[in-house]
Write a protein that holds these residues in place. Structure first.
Motif, PDB file in Angstrom:
ATOM      1  N   THR A   5     -49.474 -76.985  82.854  1.00 24.77           N
ATOM      2  CA  THR A   5     -49.407 -76.273  81.578  1.00 24.77           C
ATOM      3  C   THR A   5     -48.140 -75.431  81.545  1.00 24.77           C
ATOM      4  O   THR A   5     -47.401 -75.346  82.528  1.00 24.77           O
ATOM      5  N   ARG A   6     -47.879 -74.853  80.376  1.00 21.28           N
ATOM      6  CA  ARG A   6     -46.627 -74.114  80.217  1.00 21.28           C
ATOM      7  C   ARG A   6     -46.796 -72.939  79.286  1.00 21.28           C
ATOM      8  O   ARG A   6     -47.676 -72.906  78.435  1.00 21.28           O
ATOM      9  N   PHE A   7     -45.890 -71.977  79.451  1.00 20.69           N
ATOM     10  CA  PHE A   7     -45.743 -70.891  78.484  1.00 20.69           C
ATOM     11  C   PHE A   7     -44.349 -71.109  77.901  1.00 20.69           C
ATOM     12  O   PHE A   7     -43.381 -71.270  78.642  1.00 20.69           O
ATOM     13  N   ALA A   8     -44.260 -71.158  76.566  1.00 19.78           N
ATOM     14  CA  ALA A   8     -43.002 -71.600  75.930  1.00 19.78           C
ATOM     15  C   ALA A   8     -42.508 -70.599  74.891  1.00 19.78           C
ATOM     16  O   ALA A   8     -42.500 -70.895  73.699  1.00 19.78           O
ATOM     17  N   PRO A   9     -42.082 -69.438  75.317  1.00 15.72           N
ATOM     18  CA  PRO A   9     -41.649 -68.431  74.344  1.00 15.72           C
ATOM     19  C   PRO A   9     -40.267 -68.733  73.749  1.00 15.72           C
ATOM     20  O   PRO A   9     -39.455 -69.421  74.371  1.00 15.72           O
ATOM     21  N   SER A  10     -40.039 -68.221  72.549  1.00 17.77           N
ATOM     22  CA  SER A  10     -38.714 -68.289  71.932  1.00 17.77           C
ATOM     23  C   SER A  10     -38.053 -66.927  72.133  1.00 17.77           C
ATOM     24  O   SER A  10     -38.647 -65.907  71.785  1.00 17.77           O
ATOM     25  N   PRO A  11     -36.840 -66.904  72.673  1.00 11.73           N
ATOM     26  CA  PRO A  11     -36.189 -65.611  72.947  1.00 11.73           C
ATOM     27  C   PRO A  11     -35.582 -64.991  71.683  1.00 11.73           C
ATOM     28  O   PRO A  11     -34.378 -64.853  71.556  1.00 11.73           O
ATOM     29  N   ILE A  41     -38.054 -72.081  77.895  1.00 10.66           N
ATOM     30  CA  ILE A  41     -37.393 -71.191  76.940  1.00 10.66           C
ATOM     31  C   ILE A  41     -37.027 -72.007  75.699  1.00 10.66           C
ATOM     32  O   ILE A  41     -36.184 -72.907  75.756  1.00 10.66           O
ATOM     33  N   GLU A  42     -37.672 -71.698  74.582  1.00 14.26           N
ATOM     34  CA  GLU A  42     -37.463 -72.473  73.348  1.00 14.26           C
ATOM     35  C   GLU A  42     -36.390 -71.792  72.498  1.00 14.26           C
ATOM     36  O   GLU A  42     -36.681 -71.087  71.537  1.00 14.26           O
ATOM     37  N   ASP A  43     -35.151 -72.031  72.900  1.00 18.56           N
ATOM     38  CA  ASP A  43     -34.029 -71.320  72.268  1.00 18.56           C
ATOM     39  C   ASP A  43     -33.173 -72.246  71.402  1.00 18.56           C
ATOM     40  O   ASP A  43     -31.946 -72.252  71.524  1.00 18.56           O
ATOM     41  N   ALA A 196     -35.539 -79.270  65.435  1.00 21.67           N
ATOM     42  CA  ALA A 196     -36.524 -78.275  65.020  1.00 21.67           C
ATOM     43  C   ALA A 196     -37.685 -78.260  66.021  1.00 21.67           C
ATOM     44  O   ALA A 196     -37.843 -79.167  66.841  1.00 21.67           O
ATOM     45  N   TYR A 197     -38.486 -77.225  65.911  1.00 20.05           N
ATOM     46  CA  TYR A 197     -39.531 -76.930  66.896  1.00 20.05           C
ATOM     47  C   TYR A 197     -40.420 -78.119  67.295  1.00 20.05           C
ATOM     48  O   TYR A 197     -40.571 -78.422  68.476  1.00 20.05           O
ATOM     49  N   HIS A 198     -41.024 -78.791  66.290  1.00 17.60           N
ATOM     50  CA  HIS A 198     -42.028 -79.813  66.637  1.00 17.60           C
ATOM     51  C   HIS A 198     -41.459 -80.917  67.537  1.00 17.60           C
ATOM     52  O   HIS A 198     -42.097 -81.342  68.493  1.00 17.60           O
ATOM     53  N   ILE A 214     -51.625 -74.917  76.313  1.00 20.60           N
ATOM     54  CA  ILE A 214     -52.426 -73.700  76.165  1.00 20.60           C
ATOM     55  C   ILE A 214     -51.571 -72.707  75.386  1.00 20.60           C
ATOM     56  O   ILE A 214     -50.478 -72.337  75.834  1.00 20.60           O
ATOM     57  N   ARG A 215     -52.046 -72.301  74.218  1.00 19.26           N
ATOM     58  CA  ARG A 215     -51.234 -71.413  73.370  1.00 19.26           C
ATOM     59  C   ARG A 215     -52.143 -70.782  72.325  1.00 19.26           C
ATOM     60  O   ARG A 215     -53.316 -71.123  72.211  1.00 19.26           O
ATOM     61  N   GLY A 216     -51.589 -69.885  71.512  1.00 19.84           N
ATOM     62  CA  GLY A 216     -52.383 -69.144  70.543  1.00 19.84           C
ATOM     63  C   GLY A 216     -52.831 -69.995  69.358  1.00 19.84           C
ATOM     64  O   GLY A 216     -52.226 -71.021  69.031  1.00 19.84           O
TER      65      GLY A 216
HETATM   66  N1  GLU Z   1     -42.003 -71.296  71.059  1.00 21.67           N
HETATM   67  C1  GLU Z   1     -43.240 -71.179  70.355  1.00 21.67           C
HETATM   68  C2  GLU Z   1     -43.505 -69.718  70.026  1.00 21.67           C
HETATM   69  O1  GLU Z   1     -42.925 -68.847  70.646  1.00 21.67           O
HETATM   70  C3  GLU Z   1     -44.434 -71.677  71.155  1.00 21.67           C
HETATM   71  C4  GLU Z   1     -44.495 -73.148  71.192  1.00 21.67           C
HETATM   72  C5  GLU Z   1     -45.741 -73.738  71.834  1.00 21.67           C
HETATM   73  O2  GLU Z   1     -46.405 -73.130  72.674  1.00 21.67           O
HETATM   74  O3  GLU Z   1     -46.005 -74.900  71.502  1.00 21.67           O
HETATM   75  O4  GLU Z   1     -44.279 -69.455  69.142  1.00 21.67           O
END
Ligand code: GLU
Length: 282
Positions: A5-11, A41-43, A196-198, A214-216
């Protein structure tokens, strides 16, 4: 297959309690499953993402006591990979150039310009008109053609599902139906960013071997578009676990603008990582 799994924040700002909950939840799931926890890191948004926010993310996560595999995947280091996917989709006739501005799209779908513009369905320009716009150097976005996607997927279009092991905002859980048209002709590359994000997200989840997303719950709706892209690109299907969102005392969801709730502000005011975990009910 190893649980990954991953945590993928955007800075685009400092992390707040909601991010801490997400990262801690994902890391705990990986630990309990004897699996892997990755950081990504989703930059991809060059105007909003800043190196100092990336540094802040690493600092905050370390302070929380988290550790993750290295090297950390940074999306801006992989723009060529996303461009290659877009090239392939272009030769397969799955995407088209859209020259409309946000306001024009909003007008066409009869919505206020600030609303979500996702559900727009359009069509490519006639070739001579498109050639003229390109000649003039006009900016365009690449959009997924739902019409082409439907033809490509044939019967699969109507029977795609996903597995939700957490829950959506309305308690949705278990084997759920995908509505592939939910996002409309979604933008896959923006005028001002090459991807783009998707698209970056599904590409990287597959490239990193992510088995569990796993995410919100704020991203629950994204599954429809993301499953559609996975089907079109022949990518493996992860399991989803959406978790509750962290709110303030008034029940409002935390956002980057809540400066006093950033992990840095809390740390500076003397709050400890243990207290953060307690506050989050972990
Ligand atoms: N980078 C996205 C955000 O910060 C999260 C993407 C994801 O978990 O799929 O909201």
């Amino acid at each position: 297959m190893v649980f990954t799994t991953r945590f993928a924040p955007s800075p685009t700002g400092r992390l707040h309690l909601g991010h801490a909950f997400s990262a801690l939840t994902a890391e705990r799931a990986a630990r309990e499953a004897g699996g892997r926890f990755l950081l990504r890191i989703e930059d991809i948004d060059p105007t909003r993402c800043k190196p100092e926010f990336e540094a802040g993310i690493l600092e905050d996560l370390e302070w929380l006591g988290l550790s993750w595999e290295t090297p950390v995947r940074r999306q801006s280091d992989h723009l060529g990979d996303y461009a290659a996917v877009l090239d392939r989709m272009q030769s397969d006739g799955l995407i088209y150039r859209c020259f409309l501005t946000r306001t024009e799209v909003a007008e066409r779908i009869g919505q206020a310009p600030h609303g979500a513009l996702e559900a727009y369905v359009g069509a490519p320009l006639p070739p001579d008109e498109e050639a003229q716009r390109l000649e003039a150097g006009d900016a365009f976005a690449w959009r997924l053609s739902l019409a082409a996607a439907q033809v490509r997927l044939g019967r699969q279009w109507d029977c795609m599902t996903f597995t939700e092991e957490g829950s959506g905002p309305d308690g949705e859980t278990g084997a759920l139906a995908v509505d592939p048209a939910r996002g409309g002709d979604v933008v896959l590359a923006r005028k001002d960013a090459q991807v783009a994000y998707h698209l970056a997200c599904v590409h990287d989840d597959a490239a990193q071997g992510v088995t569990h997303v796993i995410r919100g719950q704020d991203l629950f709706e994204a599954v429809h578009v993301q499953r559609l892209l996975q089907a079109l690109l022949n990518l493996p299907e992860p399991v989803y676990r959406h978790h509750r969102l962290i709110t303030d005392e008034t029940g409002r969801r935390l956002a980057k603008r809540d400066k006093d709730q950033t992990l840095k502000a809390l740390r500076d005011s003397g709050v400890t990582p243990t207290e953060i975990r307690e506050r989050l009910g972990l």
